[in-house]
Write a protein that holds these residues in place. Sequence first.
Motif, PDB file in Angstrom:
ATOM      1  N   GLU A  58       0.814  -1.205   0.000  1.00 34.65           N
ATOM      2  CA  GLU A  58       0.000   0.000   0.000  1.00 34.65           C
ATOM      3  C   GLU A  58       0.856   1.267   0.000  1.00 34.65           C
ATOM      4  O   GLU A  58       0.522   2.256  -0.652  1.00 34.65           O
ATOM      5  CB  GLU A  58      -0.933  -0.007   1.219  1.00 34.65           C
ATOM      6  CG  GLU A  58      -2.023   1.044   1.197  1.00 34.65           C
ATOM      7  CD  GLU A  58      -3.185   0.691   0.274  1.00 34.65           C
ATOM      8  OE1 GLU A  58      -4.067   1.550   0.092  1.00 34.65           O
ATOM      9  OE2 GLU A  58      -3.209  -0.429  -0.278  1.00 34.65           O
ATOM     10  N   ASN A 273      -6.477  -1.228   6.647  1.00 39.76           N
ATOM     11  CA  ASN A 273      -7.876  -1.415   6.278  1.00 39.76           C
ATOM     12  C   ASN A 273      -8.107  -1.120   4.801  1.00 39.76           C
ATOM     13  O   ASN A 273      -8.890  -1.802   4.134  1.00 39.76           O
ATOM     14  CB  ASN A 273      -8.761  -0.536   7.155  1.00 39.76           C
ATOM     15  CG  ASN A 273     -10.105  -1.169   7.452  1.00 39.76           C
ATOM     16  OD1 ASN A 273     -10.400  -2.284   7.016  1.00 39.76           O
ATOM     17  ND2 ASN A 273     -10.939  -0.473   8.193  1.00 39.76           N
ATOM     18  N   ASP A 274      -7.436  -0.103   4.279  1.00 42.18           N
ATOM     19  CA  ASP A 274      -7.561   0.203   2.845  1.00 42.18           C
ATOM     20  C   ASP A 274      -7.083  -0.974   2.009  1.00 42.18           C
ATOM     21  O   ASP A 274      -7.703  -1.320   0.987  1.00 42.18           O
ATOM     22  CB  ASP A 274      -6.752   1.446   2.499  1.00 42.18           C
ATOM     23  CG  ASP A 274      -7.387   2.736   2.999  1.00 42.18           C
ATOM     24  OD1 ASP A 274      -8.576   2.709   3.375  1.00 42.18           O
ATOM     25  OD2 ASP A 274      -6.679   3.768   3.021  1.00 42.18           O
ATOM     26  N   GLU A 277      -9.648  -3.732   2.215  1.00 44.45           N
ATOM     27  CA  GLU A 277     -10.821  -3.404   1.395  1.00 44.45           C
ATOM     28  C   GLU A 277     -10.539  -3.666  -0.080  1.00 44.45           C
ATOM     29  O   GLU A 277     -11.407  -4.168  -0.821  1.00 44.45           O
ATOM     30  CB  GLU A 277     -11.215  -1.945   1.597  1.00 44.45           C
ATOM     31  CG  GLU A 277     -12.452  -1.544   0.782  1.00 44.45           C
ATOM     32  CD  GLU A 277     -12.850  -0.088   0.970  1.00 44.45           C
ATOM     33  OE1 GLU A 277     -13.939   0.283   0.490  1.00 44.45           O
ATOM     34  OE2 GLU A 277     -12.082   0.665   1.603  1.00 44.45           O
ATOM     35  N   PRO A 283     -14.311  -2.707   3.777  1.00 50.25           N
ATOM     36  CA  PRO A 283     -13.392  -2.436   4.892  1.00 50.25           C
ATOM     37  C   PRO A 283     -13.907  -3.044   6.188  1.00 50.25           C
ATOM     38  O   PRO A 283     -15.094  -3.350   6.335  1.00 50.25           O
ATOM     39  CB  PRO A 283     -13.399  -0.903   4.970  1.00 50.25           C
ATOM     40  CG  PRO A 283     -14.767  -0.520   4.491  1.00 50.25           C
ATOM     41  CD  PRO A 283     -15.105  -1.524   3.409  1.00 50.25           C
TER      42      PRO A 283
END
Length: 354
Positions: A58, A273-274, A277, A283
């Motif tokens: 990420e 969490n991103d 998701e 999420p």
Amino acid sequence: MNTIRTATTITTLGLVAAMMAGCASAAGSSPAEEEPVTELRLGYFANVTHAPALVGLEEGLFADALGDVDITTQVFNAGPAAIEALSAGAIDATYIGPNPSINTFIQSAGESAHIVAGAATGGAALVVRDGIDAPADLEGTTLATPQLGNTQDVALRSWLADEGYETDTTGGGDVSITPTENAQTLTLFQQGDIDGAWLPEPWVSRLILDAGAHVLVDEADLWPDGEFPTTVLLVRADFLEQHPTVVEHLLEGHIAAVQWIADNPDDAPGVINDALEAETGKPLDDAVIERALQHVTFSVDPHADTFQTLVENGLAAGTQKEGSIDGLFDLTLLNGLLEAAGEEPVSAAGLGEE
């Protein structure tokens, strides 16, 4: 402030210095001697226990470390499926639990793969429905695990044996164990079709907060000081031999991800969490991610000293063959980076190179 448990002492400045200096590879090869490679294929799970992978992707930390080598990914539900892909040459490295790592090493007589770093400890538990308040209440129940032979599956079978219950790998015995994908386990528990499950985070917290389960056994209570490996970084043996510099760069990204989690306790839940998701389409609730992170510690130390116990647990569970794990670990690249950063090396506990 969010609570993120970390056990790494690596300093960001020290790590950057180590990267700039350029550490020698474990195999003693220079980049000019290595076969060229343009891609590294990485496996991981959409679990909080795999947060270093999630954060590394990420935040672009793997991409930064790997430079011109592209990183592609494959997401798995549990370790045995990841091992199948690794063994088939479909991926080069994977974040994975310790028991599947042990299994592939023993089954291949030490030829398949090596653990090159730790990633996470803790974050696994047996959660159950109302009315189950003690081990004695489990007779005749049905419990789930992520996959037959995965780390939580072995933990459950071993613990049940210690409690006097018989199980088998086909769902029979005093307690029926049904290997089930994590998302389906949540649905089955909500429907009352299973009585509980031994799971990693965030699924422990999801069953508790979303489905009304409660913890019967926190696996941390079964280990000295509550420390047990949940996730390690495993690399295919031939890839490590042929491309040590690429693996070293992967480890740079991995160390940077563990450090980023430690340095950004307020931002880490959102970033993790991103990433979850993006993989699952939904999420986690803030309360779920917060609770999950409170029960996981992130560290590059694989806690190699626990692995002989894990072998014994796998044998008792009937999910692995007998064999030696001498040579399972190759921590030379990791320790080279740590040494260059002025940090203490981690131990292979006599089970490989360090």
